[in-house]
Design a protein around this motif. Structure first.
Motif, PDB file in Angstrom:
ATOM      1  N   PRO A   1      49.255  55.899   7.822  1.00 15.12           N
ATOM      2  CA  PRO A   1      50.554  55.491   7.278  1.00 15.12           C
ATOM      3  C   PRO A   1      51.590  55.350   8.379  1.00 15.12           C
ATOM      4  O   PRO A   1      51.549  56.071   9.379  1.00 15.12           O
ATOM      5  N   PRO A   2      52.528  54.431   8.227  1.00 15.43           N
ATOM      6  CA  PRO A   2      53.646  54.352   9.165  1.00 15.43           C
ATOM      7  C   PRO A   2      54.629  55.476   8.905  1.00 15.43           C
ATOM      8  O   PRO A   2      54.643  56.074   7.819  1.00 15.43           O
ATOM      9  N   GLU A   3      55.450  55.780   9.885  1.00 18.04           N
ATOM     10  CA  GLU A   3      56.538  56.726   9.667  1.00 18.04           C
ATOM     11  C   GLU A   3      57.538  56.132   8.675  1.00 18.04           C
ATOM     12  O   GLU A   3      57.860  54.944   8.745  1.00 18.04           O
TER      13      GLU A   3
ATOM     14  N   LEU B   1      53.592  45.913   1.604  1.00 15.49           N
ATOM     15  CA  LEU B   1      53.426  47.155   2.369  1.00 15.49           C
ATOM     16  C   LEU B   1      52.027  47.291   2.969  1.00 15.49           C
ATOM     17  O   LEU B   1      51.898  47.595   4.167  1.00 15.49           O
ATOM     18  N   PRO B   2      50.936  47.083   2.219  1.00 17.04           N
ATOM     19  CA  PRO B   2      49.607  47.197   2.847  1.00 17.04           C
ATOM     20  C   PRO B   2      49.410  46.210   3.989  1.00 17.04           C
ATOM     21  O   PRO B   2      48.740  46.530   4.986  1.00 17.04           O
ATOM     22  N   ASP B   3      49.975  44.999   3.876  1.00 16.93           N
ATOM     23  CA  ASP B   3      49.855  44.013   4.956  1.00 16.93           C
ATOM     24  C   ASP B   3      50.544  44.504   6.230  1.00 16.93           C
ATOM     25  O   ASP B   3      49.993  44.378   7.329  1.00 16.93           O
ATOM     26  N   LEU B   4      51.728  45.056   6.075  1.00 19.11           N
ATOM     27  CA  LEU B   4      52.438  45.591   7.233  1.00 19.11           C
ATOM     28  C   LEU B   4      51.658  46.736   7.877  1.00 19.11           C
ATOM     29  O   LEU B   4      51.590  46.846   9.113  1.00 19.11           O
ATOM     30  N   MET B   5      51.052  47.566   7.050  1.00 21.21           N
ATOM     31  CA  MET B   5      50.295  48.696   7.568  1.00 21.21           C
ATOM     32  C   MET B   5      49.033  48.239   8.283  1.00 21.21           C
ATOM     33  O   MET B   5      48.692  48.754   9.355  1.00 21.21           O
ATOM     34  N   ARG B   6      48.334  47.256   7.727  1.00 21.74           N
ATOM     35  CA  ARG B   6      47.122  46.747   8.387  1.00 21.74           C
ATOM     36  C   ARG B   6      47.432  46.112   9.730  1.00 21.74           C
ATOM     37  O   ARG B   6      46.613  46.146  10.662  1.00 21.74           O
TER      38      ARG B   6
ATOM     39  N   GLY C   1      49.547  47.141  11.793  1.00 18.53           N
ATOM     40  CA  GLY C   1      49.832  48.182  12.773  1.00 18.53           C
ATOM     41  C   GLY C   1      51.289  48.516  12.945  1.00 18.53           C
ATOM     42  O   GLY C   1      51.676  49.126  13.955  1.00 18.53           O
ATOM     43  N   VAL C   2      52.124  48.136  11.963  1.00 16.54           N
ATOM     44  CA  VAL C   2      53.533  48.535  12.014  1.00 16.54           C
ATOM     45  C   VAL C   2      53.603  50.056  12.067  1.00 16.54           C
ATOM     46  O   VAL C   2      52.998  50.757  11.256  1.00 16.54           O
ATOM     47  N   ARG C   3      54.346  50.584  13.030  1.00 10.09           N
ATOM     48  CA  ARG C   3      54.370  52.027  13.254  1.00 10.09           C
ATOM     49  C   ARG C   3      55.391  52.746  12.366  1.00 10.09           C
ATOM     50  O   ARG C   3      55.214  53.940  12.065  1.00 10.09           O
ATOM     51  N   ALA C   4      56.441  52.033  11.929  1.00 10.24           N
ATOM     52  CA  ALA C   4      57.478  52.707  11.141  1.00 10.24           C
ATOM     53  C   ALA C   4      58.131  51.716  10.185  1.00 10.24           C
ATOM     54  O   ALA C   4      58.313  50.538  10.513  1.00 10.24           O
TER      55      ALA C   4
ATOM     56  N   ALA D   1      48.385  54.034   1.912  1.00 17.24           N
ATOM     57  CA  ALA D   1      47.548  54.593   2.969  1.00 17.24           C
ATOM     58  C   ALA D   1      46.221  55.089   2.412  1.00 17.24           C
ATOM     59  O   ALA D   1      45.168  54.943   3.051  1.00 17.24           O
ATOM     60  N   ALA D   2      46.250  55.665   1.220  1.00 21.85           N
ATOM     61  CA  ALA D   2      45.032  56.227   0.629  1.00 21.85           C
ATOM     62  C   ALA D   2      44.082  55.146   0.142  1.00 21.85           C
ATOM     63  O   ALA D   2      42.860  55.284   0.264  1.00 21.85           O
ATOM     64  N   ALA D   3      44.605  54.059  -0.408  1.00 20.17           N
ATOM     65  CA  ALA D   3      43.747  53.010  -0.987  1.00 20.17           C
ATOM     66  C   ALA D   3      44.453  51.668  -0.877  1.00 20.17           C
ATOM     67  O   ALA D   3      44.975  51.143  -1.878  1.00 20.17           O
TER      68      ALA D   3
END
Length: 337
Positions: free
Chosen positions: A6-8, A264-269, A271-274, A302-304
């Motif tokens: 998960p990002p900060e 949100l999942p796209d940003l996390m995939r 590699g957005v850190r925060a 983050a979980a799924a």
């Protein structure tokens, strides 16, 4: 797909009360500013002095959270000492990072306090990997906050091309999205937001009753006119209603809030850190409610990530808190390339 890191969650704190509520609601980090012009949310009754800053850092640190200090205006030629003192205060309070826009202050921080972690403010308007890497190479910045002008694919390109941590805005008020480059309020008030610390200086704002309606003026300029049953926003030129070719409407930007829960999942995939929440000028209750929603959303994504969906309760809560009670993905979904 397996879980992803998960990002900060970086949340605003315009007061010590807001800081504590953000931490208790699940923020990984809070960002705040001092009570002077070094801070781009320099409103009366908000922000921190050295004592409350130390107390806030202690509260967050005891709970494993971080505090970031925003030094996000540009130093005045006739008094850079106030900005130097703000850097010194950040170091003395042992904040986790200094969010800075002015390269002179980056140089001062690196020379005087080399242990102080530096984040590049959105006010620096760095939108390319080349620009971000320049700041990293010369001033040692470790994270950059992207301005809200990039499409989702362009955010991905920046992430692929730089090793610097990237932070993006996730929720909060929008402007015309030219952070660090806007001159609208300078035109109306003679005060630059990059120096004075606010788009519409409170000293220039006037509310006037006229014929049963309320007029909002900025240094005498009529920005908007509200009927008795209309919600009233803080008057800024970019979100005013003006007559253009015989039609009166929002000529530049409509009051609305950025809301990126859907991507949100796209940003996390990517590699957005925060993920940053805008709103240091908003109430502690706003900060608490938005933080709770985003904590739940980030944990769920983050979980799924493949099963992530935006819960109706999240949409309802954020809709109530959004500017103009409207949401948008802003530049993320716009067709420009």
């Amino acid at each position: 797909m397996a879980s992803i890191s998960p990002p900060e969650l970086v949340c605003p704190a315009g007061s010590l009360r807001a800081l504590k509520l953000a931490v208790d609601a699940g923020a990984d980090a809070v960002y705040l500013g001092l009570r002077n012009a070094t801070n781009a949310r320099n409103f009366a009754g908000l922000n921190f002095d050295d004592g409350s800053l130390r107390e806030g850092v202690a509260y967050a640190r005891a709970r494993g959270r971080k505090v970031l200090l925003a030094l996000n205006t540009y130093a005045r030629a006739n008094n850079p000492q106030a900005w130097h003192a703000a850097v010194d205060s950040a170091a003395a309070a042992d904040v986790d990072a200094l969010i800075v826009a002015d390269i002179a202050m980056m140089a001062y921080a690196r020379e005087r306090h080399p242990q102080l972690r530096l984040h590049l403010s959105v006010q620096a308007s760095a939108t390319t990997a080349e620009a971000i890497d320049f700041y990293q190479r010369h001033y040692g910045i470790q994270r950059a906050v992207l301005p809200r002008v990039l499409t989702l694919s362009q955010v991905g390109q920046v992430l692929r091309q730089t090793g610097v941590e990237i932070e993006v805005f996730g929720f909060g008020s929008l402007c015309v999205m030219v952070e660090g480059r806007c001159a609208l309020s300078s035109f109306a008030t003679g005060q630059s937001p990059n120096n004075a610390g606010v788009c519409s200086p409170p000293s220039a704002v006037r509310w006037q009753d006229r014929d049963g309606a309320v007029e909002a003026r900025l240094n005498g300029w009529l920005i908007d006119r509200y009927e008795p049953d209309e919600p009233r926003g803080y008057p800024t030129l970019c979100k005013g209603r003006f007559e253009v070719e015989g039609s009166t409407d929002y000529a530049i930007e409509e009051p609305t809030s950025l809301n990126t829960l859907a991507i949100l999942p796209d940003l996390m995939r990517m590699g957005v850190r925060a993920i940053k929440i805008e709103g240091r000028q908003r109430s502690p209750a706003y900060v608490e409610q938005v933080t709770r929603v985003w904590r739940q959303a980030i944990d769920a994504a983050a979980a799924a990530p493949d099963r992530f969906r935006v819960e109706p309760s999240w949409t309802a809560a954020l809709g109530h808190l959004a500017e103009g009670q409207q949401h948008t993905l802003g530049a993320y979904e716009r067709p420009w390339q």
